[in-house]
Design an enzyme around this catalytic site. Sequence first.
Site, PDB file in Angstrom:
ATOM      1  N   ASP A 130      19.349  -9.309 -76.281  1.00  0.00           N
ATOM      2  CA  ASP A 130      19.988 -10.203 -75.415  1.00  0.00           C
ATOM      3  C   ASP A 130      19.679 -11.731 -75.705  1.00  0.00           C
ATOM      4  O   ASP A 130      20.538 -12.609 -76.219  1.00  0.00           O
ATOM      5  CB  ASP A 130      19.138 -10.137 -74.032  1.00  0.00           C
ATOM      6  CG  ASP A 130      19.806  -8.614 -73.472  1.00  0.00           C
ATOM      7  OD1 ASP A 130      20.433  -7.856 -74.192  1.00  0.00           O
ATOM      8  OD2 ASP A 130      19.611  -8.622 -72.293  1.00  0.00           O
ATOM      9  N   LYS A 131      18.366 -12.141 -76.029  1.00  0.00           N
ATOM     10  CA  LYS A 131      18.020 -13.709 -76.024  1.00  0.00           C
ATOM     11  C   LYS A 131      18.161 -14.058 -77.531  1.00  0.00           C
ATOM     12  O   LYS A 131      18.090 -15.278 -77.774  1.00  0.00           O
ATOM     13  CB  LYS A 131      16.636 -14.076 -75.588  1.00  0.00           C
ATOM     14  CG  LYS A 131      16.676 -13.556 -74.068  1.00  0.00           C
ATOM     15  CD  LYS A 131      17.808 -13.982 -73.126  1.00  0.00           C
ATOM     16  CE  LYS A 131      17.373 -13.611 -71.800  1.00  0.00           C
ATOM     17  NZ  LYS A 131      18.044 -12.028 -71.677  1.00  0.00           N
ATOM     18  N   GLU A 451      14.804 -11.407 -64.972  1.00  0.00           N
ATOM     19  CA  GLU A 451      15.966 -10.569 -64.549  1.00  0.00           C
ATOM     20  C   GLU A 451      15.393  -9.550 -63.617  1.00  0.00           C
ATOM     21  O   GLU A 451      14.195  -9.102 -63.571  1.00  0.00           O
ATOM     22  CB  GLU A 451      16.630  -9.840 -65.900  1.00  0.00           C
ATOM     23  CG  GLU A 451      17.332 -10.673 -66.677  1.00  0.00           C
ATOM     24  CD  GLU A 451      17.813  -9.926 -67.746  1.00  0.00           C
ATOM     25  OE1 GLU A 451      17.616  -8.846 -68.143  1.00  0.00           O
ATOM     26  OE2 GLU A 451      18.528 -10.533 -68.810  1.00  0.00           O
ATOM     27  N   SER A 477      20.240  -8.790 -65.067  1.00  0.00           N
ATOM     28  CA  SER A 477      20.786  -8.003 -66.301  1.00  0.00           C
ATOM     29  C   SER A 477      22.192  -8.071 -66.511  1.00  0.00           C
ATOM     30  O   SER A 477      22.724  -7.946 -65.336  1.00  0.00           O
ATOM     31  CB  SER A 477      20.028  -6.983 -66.484  1.00  0.00           C
ATOM     32  OG  SER A 477      20.430  -6.159 -67.459  1.00  0.00           O
TER      33      SER A 477
END
Length: 574
Positions: A130-131, A451, A477
């Site tokens: 994700d990041k 999240e 999320s």
Amino acid sequence: MNGMTFDKSKLPSRHVTVGPQRAPHRSYYYAMGLTREQINQPFVGVASCWNEAAPCNISLMRQAQAVKHGVAAASGTPREFCTITVTDGIAMGHEGMKSSLVSRDVIADSVELTMRGHGYDALVGLAGCDKSLPGMMMAMCRLNVPAVFIYGGSILPGRFKGRPVTVQDVFEAVGMHSVGKMSDADLEELEQVACPSAGSCGAQFTANTMATVAEAIGLALPYSCGAPAPYEFRDQFCAMSGEKVMELIAKNIRPRDIVTREALENAATVVAASGGSTNAGLHLPAIANECGIKFDLFDVAEIFKRTPYIADLKPGGKYVAKDMFEAGGIPLLMKTLLDEGFLHGDCITVTGRTIAENMATVEWNEDQNVVRRASDPITPTGGVVGLKGNLAPDGAIVKVAGMANQQFTGPARCFDSEEECFAAVKNREYKEGEVLVIRYEGPKGGPGMREMLATTAALYGQGMGNAVALITDGRFSGATRGFCIGHVGPEAAVGGPIGLLKDGDIIEIDAVAGILNVQVSDEELDKRRADWTPRGTDYGSGAIWKFAQTVGPAKDGAITHPGAAGEKTCYADL
């Protein structure tokens, strides 16, 4: 491009390879087996987020080798290095999640420092979780050397009792198990089959959302972000990206030529059209900041408001990234948006051509149900919506893809951490119709803006996903579904209204009108604010503490530095 020569007199690597005074520097390169010819070529950083933390990252090292072959074939000298990744699926639901957003900036910073320290001329960045995707794109825009982004690819769907499953199903199974709806044996079987390959979470969660962004914004080659990680022909995209970055050096096409205001609007459009993660509302402003462009949550929300939702992807829909790739990929989604006037077709991309030129050969696939035509959407407005009101003066964001009811009013039930709320959910200590409020989880107050997937998935697993709403100054999320509002700002830690709520306050949520209000007068809120005192955190040192000292509000992307607006000299021009 093979055999092409480059003038290094204006490239950053001249500082480490050219002239008698650089003989000591060159000796290091000879020590690593480079030839004189290779030292005299442009140096291309091949930055990978490879690690053994999760399946998202495990294939990146192999793909990086293909990139290096492409660079070398086009008369460049690749220099491979790795940076960190914090994988949300494993960090989720405990203190580790506070590392997640912080890692985005550490990734960007570490890529910047490696490139600066060694004078590399261009960058190919590979990311999987994700990041790491926005972090890598932020580094590209910050450095502004010719750059190409590569996504490591999505995971294949698992199968459980004859039906396709993703990690989302496992998180929701925890809630089912807690109320006796799933046996120990079934939970154990599900966890063993849900993630059957390398790759990032398979639905339109944050990783695939930001991968879609990478193509739409123009930093990745068409089709390259859709192919699943196990597909061996991903190596062809990687080799092509290595060759392409050399062409970008020759043409002097840089990320800030590509990532314009219009390109950011294109990126926001594909997020909404695909029912993507609300985290895009955090990452797009952060990428814009690296280019010196003001593009905040409200700008993102305006795009969301006018964009049709057309891709039937999980968690709100039926399909996963593999299905969309096989239906025609991200270009299929972009083609219909372009045809109906929702994209800026004149934006330049890493191909050296515009979006419209890239899409010219894309044909609509009638034999698929994953993506609808933009003229015949699932819903006429986007899968993600911005909210504003007296409870969120700085805005908030909610994913509405797949939701039948987009309005909710109920009494607040306040929790000052995710753990408090999760415990209440696990023990069924909440009531239908309540609005669960999780606060002090923002960028500064968390710190780290966690999240809340463990909590929201547990609610769904208990069959209560549509019976309550949840709001937070933290994040959700990309796998979250239900009436879940995140990024509420200003956050509680700086005295935002969410920190002034009391149990029983009536909260009004209207995703159609874009409203998030609490039925409390301004006078009463002012009185509560006068009695409010800041809360401390458990972090008095280290990377998370350091992040909290500089991080800004969520509406601006939770950024930690001034970006290109404060830049004195661009690295690419040193």
